[in-house]
Write an enzyme that holds these catalytic residues in place. Structure first.
Site, PDB file in Angstrom:
ATOM      1  N   LEU A 195       8.813  42.519 -47.016  1.00 57.10           N
ATOM      2  CA  LEU A 195       9.224  42.681 -48.402  1.00 57.10           C
ATOM      3  C   LEU A 195      10.697  42.981 -48.552  1.00 57.10           C
ATOM      4  CD1 LEU A 195       6.230  44.769 -49.735  1.00 57.10           C
ATOM      5  CD2 LEU A 195       6.553  42.318 -49.821  1.00 57.10           C
ATOM      6  N   GLY A 196      11.331  43.397 -47.483  1.00 52.92           N
ATOM      7  CA  GLY A 196      12.738  43.743 -47.602  1.00 52.92           C
ATOM      8  C   GLY A 196      13.229  44.500 -46.395  1.00 52.92           C
ATOM      9  N   GLN A 197      14.404  45.069 -46.549  1.00 54.56           N
ATOM     10  CA  GLN A 197      15.064  45.816 -45.476  1.00 54.56           C
ATOM     11  C   GLN A 197      15.631  47.077 -46.076  1.00 54.56           C
ATOM     12  OE1 GLN A 197      15.536  44.572 -42.243  1.00 54.56           O
ATOM     13  NE2 GLN A 197      16.856  46.161 -41.419  1.00 54.56           N
ATOM     14  N   GLY A 198      15.219  48.222 -45.580  1.00 53.44           N
ATOM     15  CA  GLY A 198      15.659  49.487 -46.149  1.00 53.44           C
ATOM     16  C   GLY A 198      16.500  50.284 -45.191  1.00 53.44           C
ATOM     17  N   PHE A 222      15.647  52.869 -43.556  1.00 55.34           N
ATOM     18  CA  PHE A 222      14.915  53.280 -42.360  1.00 55.34           C
ATOM     19  C   PHE A 222      14.732  52.135 -41.391  1.00 55.34           C
ATOM     20  CE2 PHE A 222      13.603  56.983 -44.821  1.00 55.34           C
ATOM     21  CZ  PHE A 222      13.610  57.950 -43.846  1.00 55.34           C
ATOM     22  N   GLY A 223      14.714  50.928 -41.851  1.00 56.22           N
ATOM     23  CA  GLY A 223      14.498  49.815 -40.950  1.00 56.22           C
ATOM     24  C   GLY A 223      13.827  48.666 -41.662  1.00 56.22           C
ATOM     25  N   VAL A 236      10.945  45.959 -42.912  1.00 58.57           N
ATOM     26  CA  VAL A 236       9.541  45.700 -43.181  1.00 58.57           C
ATOM     27  C   VAL A 236       8.689  46.977 -43.271  1.00 58.57           C
ATOM     28  CG1 VAL A 236       7.576  44.228 -42.567  1.00 58.57           C
ATOM     29  CG2 VAL A 236       9.868  43.624 -41.774  1.00 58.57           C
ATOM     30  N   ASP A 285      20.669  58.736 -53.657  1.00 54.70           N
ATOM     31  CA  ASP A 285      20.781  57.299 -53.362  1.00 54.70           C
ATOM     32  C   ASP A 285      20.059  56.476 -54.424  1.00 54.70           C
ATOM     33  OD1 ASP A 285      21.780  55.182 -51.943  1.00 54.70           O
ATOM     34  OD2 ASP A 285      20.128  55.086 -50.527  1.00 54.70           O
TER      35      ASP A 285
END
Length: 830
Positions: free
Chosen positions: A530-533, A535-536, A538, A637
């Site tokens: 779904l994305g990249q955050g 923390f890392g 997926v 954030d």
């Protein structure tokens, strides 16, 4: 009585005599008045000119029409000798630009400048001896001399108006705008500067500045010391002298070249008006300084100086040596050459120069040695080309062949505006520049290139093998250390995690195993990503490459289990197995706000009503964090990628790994560890590490402007006139054109008031000072129109400028940013 009578008679007699004298003088004055008035008018009308009937004594002078220059008698510093000269009239530093009687000074103040019977200007002493003359051979009738605002003293014949003599043709040590230094080949005449012997002695010194002509065609400037070259400019290419680095065409160089096709070439100083009061001076030490008058500093400012270091001095490294002021030692032999006398060279004595290591093909053939392969050329870049060049009228492609066919040719180069140059014999006065300069091709025996290629291969192989060996050793050692460290950390972290999670009631937080999550995500297939955050990648998976670790993971687990609100994302559970630490959130089918808002296709799904609904939801979630929860929480954030959207587009604030809790009595907290996203951080937080609920308000203000405009904050950063979206909004606000900020897909006149109000609130939230920003409850009241009279916003904080200035914190690694263009990921259901 007799005495008094005698005194009275005496007084009467004196009075009568005085009256008689006044009467006589009055008559004389009446006779002389026309003559005196005529003389005075003549001086008044011609203060810049001296005529045949006039002269200038030691205390007299003339001034140019614009009062720029003055001509008169002066004494140099620390000297009592008197000279006729020209100097600047209106500046505080006494600066002489021309001297007449340089070789014959006056010993007293008896000097006179006048025009002799033959029409020449002459300087006479008290005994009427001629100390200096303009020395025009042809007699001039009715001549006059005028001092111009250029500093030029011109002697003309009044009858014809022709210039018979001018000081610019006979300069001293100063080169002024409009002056010409030239070479007349027909008459074998040269106009050149000559230095003073010392600052107190203007007689002709050791140094001179003039030019040479390569093949009587290409000019080149020289400073000579007693006739020997001391500094050289390199050839003129039509715009600049190519041997002077950092010299630019036209105004910047100050030099142009004029060829009147009569075999006369002149170098002319032609500054723009801004540097009108400028000059180039050759001082008594041989320094050539290009200067201009700085009115603020009231002093002469140096624009350019030569020679500026030892490498600028002519022939420092002698034959086939190159000088580089940035190297130590400064002299080195050209490729294919070696020191002629190694012992002297090692002691820093380079006067013997360098010699060729391998004879050229021509030399081998002449000595009846095997012919071998033809010579080649070594290219040297950013070089001051050597002296004694020979010009050839050949094309660029023929320049190399011409040199190769000539056995005595040792180098060549082709230069725009000059053409083909070649060199024979020794190469003298080469210099390596870090900028500027030109290319030159040095002729070498083919064997030199073969040896160089072999050496290059050996070095490459050695370096490659060494690098592979070192890299392999380092890699295996790193693997061993990392494995050992992970084993220790895993055991420690698992213990810490379970101890920490025991405090938050494990029955309220389900623990998933890795196998369940792998099954739910089809073994973490990219199709489910779904994305990249922060923390890392997926599914909220904390990867090893993440910039966040155990502290953030524990922070988020602990906080989110204590937070319950419809506009905050809900945590379903977590997974802790070995090195894997995962958080499982409720599934958000519409992903994050940025995925829709900034997508050209999908942003049309968000009309104004839906966007305003999302704005209100974010405010409610923020109000809960700041005021209504058991803990006072600062998110730190807040951004579009951290706002998740459920099936009904309800906004939910996510990503609590960076939140901070502080006591209810505290208004502001300082931290040494600044985290967040570039462009969304408030100035006081980014620069000084101070955060409060007003820090989140700043981030919300940027987010609010993004929602209204449909544009990323970072998309404005590349536009020079703005500094982020807030900068653009502020500019449009001041121009009373705020509607230009609005996303065209949501524009509707019916909503103009509400949209304008949201932009107004957004500008209030991004103000420079934290105290000027409203709190979240006030923001909600403004948006609901409970507060009608909104305050006027002040200039926003332009974060790109402020964060860039925070050099110290950045260098110390204290500022941490999360990825600004991504969404917070969630685990998709089975």
């Amino acid at each position: 009585m007799n005495s008094r009578s005698s005194d009275q008679e005496s007084h009467c007699s004196l009075a009568n005599n005085f009256l008689l004298m006044n009467t006589v003088l009055s008559k004389i004055n009446l006779l002389l008045l026309p003559v005196l008035c005529c003389f005075c008018l003549n001086l008044t009308a011609a203060i810049d000119t001296i005529r045949s009937s006039q002269s200038i004594n030691d205390s007299g002078y003339i001034i140019s029409k614009g009062s720029v220059f003055k001509l008169g008698f002066f004494s140099p510093e620390n000297s009592t000798n008197r000279y006729l000269g020209i100097w600047y009239n209106n500046i505080s530093v006494f600066t002489v630009i021309w001297v007449a009687n340089r070789e014959k000074p006056l010993k007293d103040s008896s000097g006179v400048l006048t025009i002799s019977e033959d029409g020449n200007l002459v300087v006479l002493n008290g005994q009427a001896e001629i100390l200096w003359t303009s020395n025009v051979s042809n007699s001039i009738t009715n001549s006059s001399a005028t001092l111009l605002d250029s500093g030029n003293l011109m002697l003309k014949a009044d009858t014809t108006g022709l210039v018979a003599w001018e000081s610019f043709q006979h300069p001293s040590d100063s080169f002024l705008p409009g002056m010409k230094l030239g070479t007349n080949l027909r008459k074998d005449q040269r106009v050149h500067l000559t230095s003073w012997k010392s600052p107190s002695d203007p007689s002709i010194g050791s140094f001179s500045l003039g030019n040479n002509l390569l093949n009587n065609k290409i000019p080149e400037g020289y400073v000579r010391n007693k006739g020997r070259p001391y500094w050289r400019s390199g050839p003129w290419n039509g715009q600049i002298f190519i041997g002077i680095p950092n010299l630019y065409p036209g105004y910047h160089s100050g030099f142009t070249l004029v060829d009147d096709k009569q075999e006369i070439v002149f170098e002319t100083l032609t500054y723009l008006d801004v540097l009108r009061m400028s000059k180039t001076v050759l001082d008594s030490q041989g320094n050539l300084a290009q200067t201009y008058w700085n009115e603020e500093k009231e002093d002469w400012e140096v624009l350019w100086l030569a020679p500026k270091d030892k490498c600028d001095v002519y022939g420092t490294c002698d034959a086939f040596g190159s000088c580089d002021s940035l190297s130590s030692p400064i002299c080195s032999c050209l490729g294919g050459f070696e020191p002629k006398i190694i012992k002297e060279w090692n002691r820093g004595n380079w006067t013997s120069g360098c010699v060729r290591r391998t004879p050229l093909q021509c030399e081998r053939m002449n000595n009846s040695i095997e012919e071998g392969k033809p010579d080649g050329f070594l290219k040297l870049e950013m070089i001051k080309v050597p002296d004694f060049a020979e010009w050839s009228d050949v094309k660029k492609e023929d320049c190399q062949n011409k040199c190769l066919k000539n056995c005595s040719c040792v180098a060549y180069g082709y230069y725009t505006g000059i053409g083909c140059l070649s060199w024979s014999g020794k190469l003298i006065d080469l210099q390596q520049f870090s900028v500027g300069g030109s290319d030159i091709y040095i002729r070498l025996a083919n064997l030199e290139f073969e040896e160089e290629r072999n050496l290059r291969v050996i070095i490459t192989i050695t370096v490659t093998i060494g690098a592979i060996a070192i890299a392999s050793t380092a890699f295996f050692f790193w693997r061993w250390m990392a494995k050992k460290k992970r084993a220790m950390e895993s055991k420690s972290n698992e213990s810490l995690l379970f101890d920490y999670l025991n405090d938050v009631k494990l029955q309220d937080l389900p623990i998933f195993n890795l196998e369940e999550l792998a099954t739910a995500t089809n073994n973490f297939d990219m199709a489910n990503k779904l994305g990249q955050g922060g923390f890392g990648p997926v599914y909220r998976r904390l990867c090893r490459a993440s910039g966040q670790g155990l502290e953030e993971f524990m922070n988020e687990v602990t906080l989110i289990t204590k937070l319950q609100h419809r506009n905050l994302v809900r945590l379903l559970g977590c997974c802790i197995e070995g090195e894997e630490k995962m958080l499982i959130y409720e599934y958000m089918p519409n992903k994050s706000l940025d995925a829709i808002l900034f997508d050209p296709v999908h942003q049309k799904l968000l009309n104004w009503r839906k966007r305003f609904y999302i704005i209100e939801g974010i405010c409610r979630g923020l109000l809960y964090l700041h005021r209504d929860s058991r803990l006072k929480i600062i998110h730190r954030d807040l951004k579009a990628s951290n706002i998740l959207l459920d099936q009904e587009l309800n906004p939910k604030i996510s990503d609590f790994g960076m939140v901070r809790i502080y006591g209810g009595n505290e208004d502001q907290v300082k931290t040494k560890r600044v985290v967040g996203t570039y462009g969304y951080m408030s100035p006081e937080y980014a620069i000084r590490g101070l955060f409060s609920e007003k820090s989140d308000i700043f981030s919300f203000g940027v987010l609010l402007l993004e929602i209204v405009s449909g544009r990323r904050n970072t998309s404005i950063c590349d536009e020079e006139q703005y500094s982020g979206l807030a900068g653009l909004a502020w500019k449009l606000w001041k121009d009373d054109n705020i509607m230009a900020l609005v996303d065209p897909t949501i524009w509707d006149p019916c909503f103009q008031i509400d949209i304008s109000k949201c932009i107004h609130v957004g500008l209030l939230c991004v103000q420079e000072l934290a105290r000027d920003r409203p709190n979240v409850s006030t923001v909600i009241s403004m948006l609901k129109s409970e507060i009608l009279d909104l305050p006027t916003p002040k200039q926003p904080a332009f974060m790109e400028r402020q964060i860039a200035s925070n050099i110290e914190l950045t260098q110390q690694g204290q500022i941490r940013f999360s990825i600004c263009n991504v969404t917070t990921s969630t685990v998709s259901g089975r």
